[in-house]
Design an enzyme around this catalytic site. Structure first.
Site, PDB file in Angstrom:
ATOM      1  N   ARG A 236       0.786  -1.220   0.000  1.00 41.88           N
ATOM      2  CA  ARG A 236       0.000   0.000   0.000  1.00 41.88           C
ATOM      3  C   ARG A 236       0.825   1.282   0.000  1.00 41.88           C
ATOM      4  NH1 ARG A 236      -2.841  -3.945   1.493  1.00 41.88           N
ATOM      5  NH2 ARG A 236      -0.889  -4.517   2.472  1.00 41.88           N
ATOM      6  N   THR A 237       1.778   1.368   0.906  1.00 39.82           N
ATOM      7  CA  THR A 237       2.473   2.642   1.081  1.00 39.82           C
ATOM      8  C   THR A 237       3.201   3.018  -0.210  1.00 39.82           C
ATOM      9  OG1 THR A 237       2.754   2.044   3.383  1.00 39.82           O
ATOM     10  CG2 THR A 237       4.076   3.884   2.587  1.00 39.82           C
TER      11      THR A 237
ATOM     12  N   LYS B 208      25.946  -4.779  -1.238  1.00 43.82           N
ATOM     13  CA  LYS B 208      27.417  -4.649  -1.154  1.00 43.82           C
ATOM     14  C   LYS B 208      27.788  -3.753   0.024  1.00 43.82           C
ATOM     15  CE  LYS B 208      27.221  -3.745  -5.722  1.00 43.82           C
ATOM     16  NZ  LYS B 208      27.658  -3.255  -7.031  1.00 43.82           N
TER      17      LYS B 208
ATOM     18  N   ARG C 101      11.280   3.292   3.568  1.00 46.44           N
ATOM     19  CA  ARG C 101      10.929   2.402   4.686  1.00 46.44           C
ATOM     20  C   ARG C 101      12.180   1.607   5.029  1.00 46.44           C
ATOM     21  NH1 ARG C 101       5.696  -1.456   4.670  1.00 46.44           N
ATOM     22  NH2 ARG C 101       4.746   0.563   5.073  1.00 46.44           N
TER      23      ARG C 101
ATOM     24  N   HIS D 130       5.001   5.615  11.532  1.00 46.28           N
ATOM     25  CA  HIS D 130       4.495   5.494  10.165  1.00 46.28           C
ATOM     26  C   HIS D 130       3.516   6.667  10.016  1.00 46.28           C
ATOM     27  CE1 HIS D 130       3.295   3.903   6.433  1.00 46.28           C
ATOM     28  NE2 HIS D 130       2.916   2.679   6.762  1.00 46.28           N
TER      29      HIS D 130
HETATM   30  N1   CP Z   1      -0.363  -0.286   5.875  1.00 49.57           N
HETATM   31  C1   CP Z   1       0.811  -0.443   5.252  1.00 49.57           C
HETATM   32  O1   CP Z   1       1.813   0.234   5.564  1.00 49.57           O
HETATM   33  O2   CP Z   1       0.794  -1.341   4.243  1.00 49.57           O
HETATM   34  P1   CP Z   1       2.051  -1.810   3.413  1.00 49.57           P
HETATM   35  O3   CP Z   1       2.987  -2.500   4.380  1.00 49.57           O
HETATM   36  O4   CP Z   1       1.527  -2.730   2.368  1.00 49.57           O
HETATM   37  O5   CP Z   1       2.716  -0.583   2.848  1.00 49.57           O
END
Ligand code: CP
Length: 504
Positions: free
Chosen positions: A62-63, A91, A113, A141
């Site tokens: 999603r993100t 590496k 991320r 998040h």
């Molecule tokens: N909710 C969320 O962060 O989903 P993803 O891990 O798929 O990005």
């Protein structure tokens, strides 16, 4: 309403004011209205010639895709990596160097991320373009929290005050519950009810923080008790990737009584949210719930597109762009984690056993760590002297070496094995500098990863010390540090997380 998001880093939900959250809710809501009324294309050139770089060291559906969709629908482009296979991270390239390369590729914004707490603040420090936190370790998040709030705002006709929300699942190892509850703490009369195993329950530090911010947090005995008293129920999956040694089957049996199935929602007017993904093996939400009016998590995911599209529009919807020039600010090479101590009795400066003219005394090591520290430093194989000693009347052993100005990696190696060593740097037979080396105690903080070379930095929050990167509080426990020395150090720290300045 305020909302100056131009080129701003999005790292923590705690950086947002109530007015800014509401501003983004309104902007996200407008994006939703454009979409629902068939007018999506009126913004199709808004970010023409803009490029987003995504850097996902951990999996995401999603993100990553919702940022890409937002960019695409605004006329911009996106590029990056999803998983480190095929990149030079394999590496041993650092976060610093990888982020710098994305800046060198003339991107306008980074979404990242990463599994380490604080890695996103570090990326923001390194990058000369704005950085958006797509999840750092178990830390934060923030855009998930914003989209969760936008979902509630939209389903509740723009009202956030007076919300009653339930939490369930894994409230301990995830980042979404922390970020969402802190976002909600800006609003009035918020009640959070939760039911979960102790092991997966609300972290006490978070409950305390929420209570300080006026949020009522109540633990109930069962999921039905929670459902009975809330308008929204927010479910999360068990974060197995952050529970080393715990097996999925243990979690399945642990969570059995907390699964959301039809019997849990029957008779209640509640909307079930989930940041997704649902773990299909554990099935923390039974598939039959998907087909009921309670299911709101797929709308929630679409609100993620509206929120992120609105955010990108606010951040990048202007003409200017940041030029890359290959330099890094010098401040990225030095920390502010040396707590100065008084060098008492300069005559004793060579200290113990044989006096030294030039070198370092690594003092106040924790009992039992001497061998591990001297092995980790490996001074003799590097061509330096190494005298280890334990004096009967002194509980803490020490090491003496003719290496002066220990490199930062050596200082970290020592502090990882023996927190808060005292470092006496000896020059011409006298102590030139005496300090206690502080290192964030959060074992998942990026500052503790030797190869990343992130210099530990702290800021002051009232009288408390917090890590600049993971923002966890730090308690000085060194028995020899006086109250005066501690206060002088705390006073020397910045009161906020100041952005790292790039030369224009
Ligand atoms: N909710 C969320 O962060 O989903 P993803 O891990 O798929 O990005």
């Amino acid at each position: 309403m305020s909302g100056n998001f131009r080129d701003r880093d999005i790292i923590s939900i705690t950086d947002f004011s109530r007015a800014e959250i509401l501003h983004l809710c309104e902007a996200g809501h407008r994006m939703a209205e454009l979409e629902k009324s068939g007018r999506r294309n009126i913004l199709r050139d808004a970010l023409k010639h803009r490029t987003l770089s995504y850097m996902f060291y951990e999996p995401s559906t999603r993100t990553r895709t919702s940022f890409n969709t937002g960019m695409r629908e605004l006329g911009g482009r996106y590029d990056g990596f999803s998983g480190t296979e095929g990149t030079s991270v394999m590496k041993n390239e650092t976060v610093r160097d990888t982020v710098t390369m994305m800046c060198a590729n003339h991107n306008d914004v980074l979404v990242m991320r990463h599994p380490l707490d604080g890695s996103l603040q570090w990326a923001a420090d390194v990058a000369n373009i704005p950085v958006i936190n797509g999840g750092d370790g178990r830390n934060e998040h923030p855009t998930q929290a914003l989209l969760d709030v936008l979902t509630i705002y939209s389903l509740r006709e723009a009202r956030l005050d007076g919300l009653r929300i339930g939490f369930g699942g894994d409230l301990s190892h995830g980042r979404t519950v922390r970020s969402l509850s802190l976002a909600l703490s800006h609003f009035d009369d918020i009640t959070i009810r939760w039911a979960a195993e102790d092991f997966l329950g609300m972290p006490p530090d978070l409950v305390e923080l929420l209570a300080d911010r006026g949020v009522k947090v109540v633990r109930d005995g069962s999921v039905r008790d929670v459902m009975r008293q809330v308008d929204f129920y927010y479910r999360t999956r068990p974060q197995l990737e952050r529970m080393p040694g715990v097996k999925q089957r243990d979690i399945v049996s642990m969570m059995k009584q907390y699964r959301i199935d039809l019997s849990k929602i029957e008779g209640f007017d509640v909307r079930v949210l989930h940041p997704l993904p649902v773990n299909s093996e554990i099935a923390e939400i039974d598939y039959r719930v998907y087909f009921t009016p309670a299911q709101a998590f797929f709308s929630q995911a679409e609100y993620g597109i509206f929120l992120r599209k609105a955010l990108l529009h606010e951040m990048l919807g202007h003409e200017g762009y940041r030029r890359y020039d290959g330099r890094l600010p010098q401040v990225l090479g030095t920390g502010n984690n040396r707590l100065p101590r008084q060098a008492r009795g300069a005559a004793r400066s060579g200290m113990f056993i044989d006096r030294i003219q030039d070198g370092t005394v690594i003092d106040h090591l924790q009992p039992g760590t001497l061998r591990a520290v001297s092995d980790a430093l490996d001074l003799e194989n590097r061509g330096y002297s190494c005298t280890t000693a334990t004096i009967p009347e002194k509980p803490n052993p020490f090491i003496k070496t003719n290496l002066r100005d220990l490199p930062e990696r050596d200082l970290k190696r020592i502090a990882l094995l023996s927190p808060e060593p005292t470092i006496d740097s000896v020059k011409d037979g006298r102590i030139a500098e005496k300090f206690v080396y502080l290192l964030c105690a959060n074992t998942n903080c990026i500052t503790r990863t030797i190869n990343e070379d992130v210099p530990p930095r702290f800021f002051r929050d009232g009288g408390a010390i917090r890590c600049r990167y993971c923002r966890r509080p730090y308690l000085v426990s060194h028995r020899k540090v006086t109250a005066v020395e501690r206060k002088a150090y705390v006073d020397s720290l910045p009161a906020v997380i100041e952005p790292v300045g790039y030369p224009e």
